[in-house]
Scaffold this motif. Structure first.
Motif: not given
Length: 361
Positions: A126-141, A346-356
């Motif tokens: 619960y506290f991991y989700g409230v304190i960390f995960l919500d903020r982390i998800l706002n900082h990823v692409d 791996a191809k899907h992930i590679a394409d995603t990472l290259k785009h980013l």
């Protein structure tokens, strides 16, 4: 030739002995290295790039030096994109904040919620989700999970709106080594049911399989074979085989089992052992929880059961074993090797990472 992408992979652990998430990282990373990436993997176990050992918090670790060290690694290696794996806190989470502060794009692979039956796990989750995960998800692409069903069932990801976030799905693959011939260890002498996992971990629900099997075996001359590290000792018709490093021998067990069972009682993002069983032609039984039901075509390649229900599991064992040929015949018509392909994932992930990487400032 396009310019190679400098990629930093971050996870707390990297050894495949730790579990499914680490095998996922290993399989995908080995393919990314062949696909226009200069790949660097930092974990608590890596020699280079290296970060400080953290102080232990149950199965997790944390160090106040990580933020400074990760920023230094990103700068020195001229990293173009960071690919973090969220499974066991907290190195990946620190990497997200570090990369974000340097305007480096981040792709987050979300493997599982922090769940469990113990009060400690529930409070920590619960506290991991409230304190960390919500903020982390706002900082990823970009966010990747193993299945759409797990995404929809995850309490931690519930706040994400697919229309407002870049979200995609990349299921685990299955190693072709499972299908290779093994000439060493012999098979159990009697027909058997197979469990692959951690029988001592409460969330895997092994105790319910144990009880259901004891009921079922009163009228059937079969064994229960258990693959996975444990302190349990063999019983009259239950064989604890311990960890098996040989993928080909594990495949031999899958192929010859009557059924593979995953009776988890808390969230599973996918259920890799079920996909492995299908590749080897063997029916499956799994709890109706998380991403498990994405693998099971109920009544065709196996059966879905109610989590924590011995009666539901016992009835499922009766049906799958009594109609084993019917289930196997359906499985034989399906191309699960293509559906669960590490190369495709791996191809899907590679394409995603290259785009980013191309979109970085």
């Amino acid at each position: 030739m396009p310019e190679p992408v400098n990629l930093l992979v971050v996870s707390l652990y990297s050894s495949v002995q730790f579990g499914g998430a680490e095998r996922y990282i290993s399989e995908v990373s080995s393919r990314l290295k062949k696909s226009e990436f200069n790949l660097y993997h930092v974990s608590s176990e890596s020699a280079f790039p290296r970060v400080s050992k953290g102080f232990r918090l149950a199965s997790s670790q944390f160090s106040f030096a990580w933020c400074r060290e990760l920023k230094s690694i990103i700068k020195k290696l001229d990293i173009h994109v960071v690919y973090v794996h969220v499974s066991v806190p907290a190195l990946a989470e620190v990497a997200v904040f570090s990369a974000h502060s340097l305007n480096i794009p981040v792709c987050l692979m979300y493997h599982s919620d922090i769940t469990g039956s113990s009060i400690y796990k529930k409070i920590f989750g619960y506290f991991y989700g409230v304190i960390f995960l919500d903020r982390i998800l706002n900082h990823v692409d970009h966010v990747i999970t193993t299945s759409k069903r797990f995404f929809n069932s995850s309490k931690s990801l519930a706040k994400l709106e697919p229309s407002a976030h870049n979200i995609s799905f990349a299921p685990p693959g299955v190693s072709p080594e499972l299908l290779s011939q093994h000439t060493g260890l012999t098979l159990p002498p009697k027909p058997f049911i197979l469990f692959v996992g951690k029988p001592d971990a409460p969330n895997k629900g092994f105790e319910y399989l144990h009880e259901a099997f004891q009921r079922f075996s009163l009228s059937h001359n079969i064994d229960l074979c258990v693959v996975g590290e444990t302190k349990k000792q063999d019983e009259s018709n239950i064989r604890y085989l311990g960890s098996i490093s040989s993928r080909s021998y594990l495949g031999k067990l899958y192929s010859n089992a009557l059924v593979t069972v995953l009776p988890s009682i808390s969230s599973e993002s996918f259920g890799m052992v079920l996909a492995e069983s299908l590749i080897c032609g063997t029916p499956i039984i799994g709890s109706n929880i998380g991403g498990i039901s994405d693998v099971i075509e109920n009544g065709k390649n196996g059966l879905v059961i109610k989590p924590g229900s011995v009666d539901s599991l016992t009835n499922a064992l009766k049906k799958v074993i009594s109609e084993n040929d019917t289930f196997r015949s359906y499985i034989a018509t399906q191309n699960y090797a293509e559906k669960y392909s590490w190369d495709a994932t791996a191809k899907h992930i590679a394409d995603t990472l290259k785009h980013l990487a191309q979109s970085r400032p």
